[in-house]
Design a protein around this motif. Sequence first.
Motif, mmCIF file in Angstrom:
data_model
loop_
_atom_site.group_PDB
_atom_site.id
_atom_site.type_symbol
_atom_site.label_atom_id
_atom_site.label_comp_id
_atom_site.label_asym_id
_atom_site.label_seq_id
_atom_site.Cartn_x
_atom_site.Cartn_y
_atom_site.Cartn_z
ATOM 1 N N ASN A 43 -120.226 33.000 -16.501
ATOM 2 C CA ASN A 43 -120.513 33.656 -17.776
ATOM 3 C C ASN A 43 -121.577 34.737 -17.579
ATOM 4 N N VAL A 44 -121.306 35.935 -18.052
ATOM 5 C CA VAL A 44 -122.224 37.062 -17.801
ATOM 6 C C VAL A 44 -123.592 36.863 -18.461
ATOM 7 N N ASP A 45 -123.647 36.051 -19.518
ATOM 8 C CA ASP A 45 -124.918 35.848 -20.223
ATOM 9 C C ASP A 45 -125.726 34.682 -19.658
ATOM 10 N N PHE A 46 -125.149 33.947 -18.722
ATOM 11 C CA PHE A 46 -125.846 32.774 -18.199
ATOM 12 C C PHE A 46 -126.898 33.165 -17.172
ATOM 13 N N THR A 47 -128.074 32.565 -17.307
ATOM 14 C CA THR A 47 -129.145 32.739 -16.334
ATOM 15 C C THR A 47 -129.660 31.362 -15.941
ATOM 16 N N TYR A 48 -129.672 31.100 -14.652
ATOM 17 C CA TYR A 48 -130.192 29.829 -14.162
ATOM 18 C C TYR A 48 -131.655 29.681 -14.559
ATOM 19 N N ASN A 49 -132.059 28.461 -14.967
ATOM 20 C CA ASN A 49 -133.470 28.183 -15.230
ATOM 21 C C ASN A 49 -133.742 26.718 -14.896
ATOM 22 N N SER A 50 -134.997 26.366 -14.762
ATOM 23 C CA SER A 50 -135.348 25.025 -14.289
ATOM 24 C C SER A 50 -135.030 23.933 -15.302
ATOM 25 N N ILE A 51 -135.010 24.245 -16.600
ATOM 26 C CA ILE A 51 -134.665 23.232 -17.603
ATOM 27 C C ILE A 51 -133.176 22.888 -17.483
ATOM 28 N N TYR A 52 -132.361 23.898 -17.228
ATOM 29 C CA TYR A 52 -130.934 23.679 -16.981
ATOM 30 C C TYR A 52 -130.764 22.824 -15.724
ATOM 31 N N ALA A 53 -131.527 23.125 -14.671
ATOM 32 C CA ALA A 53 -131.450 22.349 -13.423
ATOM 33 C C ALA A 53 -131.790 20.886 -13.682
ATOM 34 N N LEU A 54 -132.819 20.652 -14.496
ATOM 35 C CA LEU A 54 -133.201 19.283 -14.845
ATOM 36 C C LEU A 54 -132.066 18.595 -15.601
ATOM 37 N N GLY A 55 -131.397 19.334 -16.471
ATOM 38 C CA GLY A 55 -130.268 18.780 -17.216
ATOM 39 C C GLY A 55 -129.132 18.370 -16.303
ATOM 40 N N VAL A 56 -128.844 19.193 -15.304
ATOM 41 C CA VAL A 56 -127.783 18.883 -14.345
ATOM 42 C C VAL A 56 -128.141 17.625 -13.554
ATOM 43 N N VAL A 57 -129.351 17.582 -13.020
ATOM 44 C CA VAL A 57 -129.796 16.447 -12.199
ATOM 45 C C VAL A 57 -129.825 15.157 -13.023
ATOM 46 N N THR A 58 -130.390 15.239 -14.220
ATOM 47 C CA THR A 58 -130.483 14.055 -15.086
ATOM 48 C C THR A 58 -129.106 13.532 -15.450
ATOM 49 N N SER A 59 -128.228 14.449 -15.853
ATOM 50 C CA SER A 59 -126.874 14.069 -16.239
ATOM 51 C C SER A 59 -126.155 13.394 -15.071
ATOM 52 N N PHE A 60 -126.242 14.002 -13.896
ATOM 53 C CA PHE A 60 -125.580 13.445 -12.715
ATOM 54 C C PHE A 60 -126.144 12.064 -12.382
ATOM 55 N N ASP A 61 -127.459 11.946 -12.311
ATOM 56 C CA ASP A 61 -128.071 10.691 -11.892
ATOM 57 C C ASP A 61 -127.787 9.545 -12.866
ATOM 58 N N LEU A 62 -127.822 9.836 -14.165
ATOM 59 C CA LEU A 62 -127.596 8.778 -15.151
ATOM 60 C C LEU A 62 -126.134 8.343 -15.209
ATOM 61 N N PHE A 63 -125.224 9.320 -15.180
ATOM 62 C CA PHE A 63 -123.808 8.978 -15.291
ATOM 63 C C PHE A 63 -123.234 8.426 -13.988
ATOM 64 N N MET A 64 -123.942 8.639 -12.881
ATOM 65 C CA MET A 64 -123.463 8.133 -11.588
ATOM 66 C C MET A 64 -124.173 6.835 -11.183
ATOM 67 N N GLN A 65 -124.922 6.250 -12.100
ATOM 68 C CA GLN A 65 -125.593 4.981 -11.792
ATOM 69 C C GLN A 65 -124.553 3.923 -11.421
ATOM 70 N N GLY A 66 -124.862 3.171 -10.402
ATOM 71 C CA GLY A 66 -123.969 2.096 -9.995
ATOM 72 C C GLY A 66 -122.842 2.534 -9.081
ATOM 73 N N TYR A 67 -122.817 3.828 -8.740
ATOM 74 C CA TYR A 67 -121.722 4.317 -7.890
ATOM 75 C C TYR A 67 -121.790 3.680 -6.510
ATOM 76 N N GLN A 68 -120.638 3.278 -6.031
ATOM 77 C CA GLN A 68 -120.531 2.699 -4.682
ATOM 78 C C GLN A 68 -119.447 3.434 -3.887
ATOM 79 N N PRO A 69 -119.673 3.741 -2.620
ATOM 80 C CA PRO A 69 -120.916 3.462 -1.889
ATOM 81 C C PRO A 69 -122.035 4.425 -2.304
ATOM 82 N N GLU A 70 -123.230 3.873 -2.392
ATOM 83 C CA GLU A 70 -124.408 4.623 -2.830
ATOM 84 C C GLU A 70 -124.620 5.892 -2.000
#
Length: 235
Positions: A43-70
Amino acid sequence: MNNVRTVSDTKRTFYSLHTRPINTIYRRVVEELMVEMHLLSVNVDFTYNSIYALGVVTSFDLFMQGYQPERDKESIFNALCQAVEQEAQRYRQEAERLQNLAKTLSANDLTAWLSQSTNLDRDPDLQAQLQAIANNPNFKYSRLFAIGLFSLLELSNPELVKDEKQRTEALKTIATGLKLSEEKLNKDLELYLSNLDKMAQALVVMADMLAAERKKREQRKQQSTTSVAPPTANE
């Protein structure tokens, strides 16, 4: 001619980097996050920022809890970031920086800073990003950015985000200060929290099914052992 990457291109890259199969219950989580990150990246209007990065990391870590193999989780996350031409290490480092920062601030100070009514002069990069967002009428808001904001509030004061009234007031202040849609912010976070609950329930069901299957296998093994036991030798 400028060739914009397609969702298919991104998926193909991802699966060429992470070649192990992904457990069924998590595949949808990974692919939805991948598509969301892809659509933002082109998207031409999208600019990476650290709050977005935190959202990506948080979303991934929470929704991937319990994944095996770890051990596969790191490979999946790395492939996810590389598939949209980003660096996983950058996401992790910036998310950790903001997580540590939020834990040192009161909810009031954090809300005032995020809404740009106060400059705490604690993180020049974040301050510059917040100012840029507030001053950019074309800022590309996203659900992942909303999750990043929510994560900051939760790390600062877990009790605040559990109280719907306090949470709503804090988000309203932040949305006003950053010139975001309060309605979109609340809707995205309600869906996020609802999906977390559903994922937690699904994991409980899956754990129960695995336990039941293990019990059946053990019973079959015992029955098999009993049925093939050698007869007592006759003199």
